[in-house]
Design a protein around this motif. Structure first.
Motif, mmCIF file in Angstrom:
data_model
loop_
_atom_site.group_PDB
_atom_site.id
_atom_site.type_symbol
_atom_site.label_atom_id
_atom_site.label_comp_id
_atom_site.label_asym_id
_atom_site.label_seq_id
_atom_site.Cartn_x
_atom_site.Cartn_y
_atom_site.Cartn_z
ATOM 1 N N SER A 9 -26.274 -45.005 -16.280
ATOM 2 C CA SER A 9 -27.009 -44.080 -17.131
ATOM 3 C C SER A 9 -28.464 -43.896 -16.703
ATOM 4 O O SER A 9 -29.194 -43.125 -17.317
ATOM 5 N N SER B 215 -30.765 -44.041 -20.947
ATOM 6 C CA SER B 215 -31.461 -45.199 -21.478
ATOM 7 C C SER B 215 -32.674 -45.560 -20.634
ATOM 8 O O SER B 215 -33.631 -46.130 -21.135
ATOM 9 N N SER C 118 -36.231 -43.321 -27.314
ATOM 10 C CA SER C 118 -35.068 -44.154 -26.999
ATOM 11 C C SER C 118 -34.995 -44.480 -25.508
ATOM 12 O O SER C 118 -34.321 -45.433 -25.116
ATOM 13 N N THR C 119 -35.671 -43.686 -24.693
ATOM 14 C CA THR C 119 -35.613 -43.873 -23.249
ATOM 15 C C THR C 119 -36.715 -44.817 -22.774
ATOM 16 O O THR C 119 -37.864 -44.717 -23.210
#
Length: 228
Positions: free
Chosen positions: A121, A145, A66-67
């Protein structure tokens, strides 16, 4: 054209070598075979020579993460034999691993990177007094993220970090892992080496002070906690 000198003379003006002498001095050089230098074929995925390709040891399919990683790579890292960034890129989807090579990153030239750095983030992996433990980051919020990683030696990474104001916007991480690494090295025979900044502030710098005004100014900035 080569230049010769008069035998036995001192301070005489140089005179051009005769064409015949020049050809005689180079006799035989023109007949030497010229070897063509060819690069070994490289793997298109891991960027290593095909004979030592590491793709059989990499995931068959890109990892689902997801990163998104932004690798800020110092130009000198591109020519290193043991490069790890291509291996990392080969394991991730193309949109999850972006590599930017350079030393200076301005907002004008890299607007996308500037936007990423201003995202609350976003994290940057760089140790320091203001760094946050990764475990604490994981507890406080969900996975970031975007994560920025500087690829280079310690001096290269420091130069990139402090001379690009964009990289001081995200929250730092990676403090405890660095401390653990240093402790591990000391347990196995490594010696403590203090930075020049520490030696100057504590009166332990035992080398002659430089005469160059520019170097003296850099030392003054170090003592006064000015990042250079």
């Amino acid at each position: 054209m080569e230049w010769g000198s008069t035998a036995g003379s001192s301070g005489a003006a140089p005179v051009p070598a005769q064409d015949g002498e020049e050809r005689e001095g180079c006799a035989g050089l023109w007949e030497l075979p010229v070897e063509c230098c060819e690069r070994r074929p490289e793997c298109g995925r891991c960027s290593r020579p095909q004979k030592v390709c590491l793709c059989p040891f990499l995931p068959i399919h890109p990892l689902k993460v997801s990163t998104c990683l932004y690798i800020i790579q110092h130009p000198a890292e591109e020519s290193r034999v043991l490069r790890t960034v291509p291996l990392l890129a080969a394991c991730l989807p193309p949109d999850k691993c972006k590599i930017l090579v350079g030393r200076r990153f301005s907002e004008d030239r890299y607007p996308e990177l500037a936007t990423v750095c201003r995202n609350p983030s976003t994290l940057i992996l760089y140790p320091g007094a203001e760094a946050t433990d990764l475990e604490e980051v994981a507890v406080m919020s969900s996975s970031p993220s975007v994560m920025i990683i500087i690829d280079g030696t310690w001096s290269q990474a420091k130069d990139i970090f402090y001379k690009n104001s964009l990289f001081r916007l995200p929250k730092q991480t990676v403090l405890r892992p660095l401390q653990a690494l240093c402790s591990f090295q000391l347990q196995h025979g490594a010696q403590i080496h203090h930075s020049k900044e520490h030696l100057l502030k504590n009166g332990l710098y035992d080398k002659p002070m430089p005469k160059n005004k520019r170097k003296l100014r850099r030392m003054e900035l170090l003592v006064n906690n000015v990042k250079i």
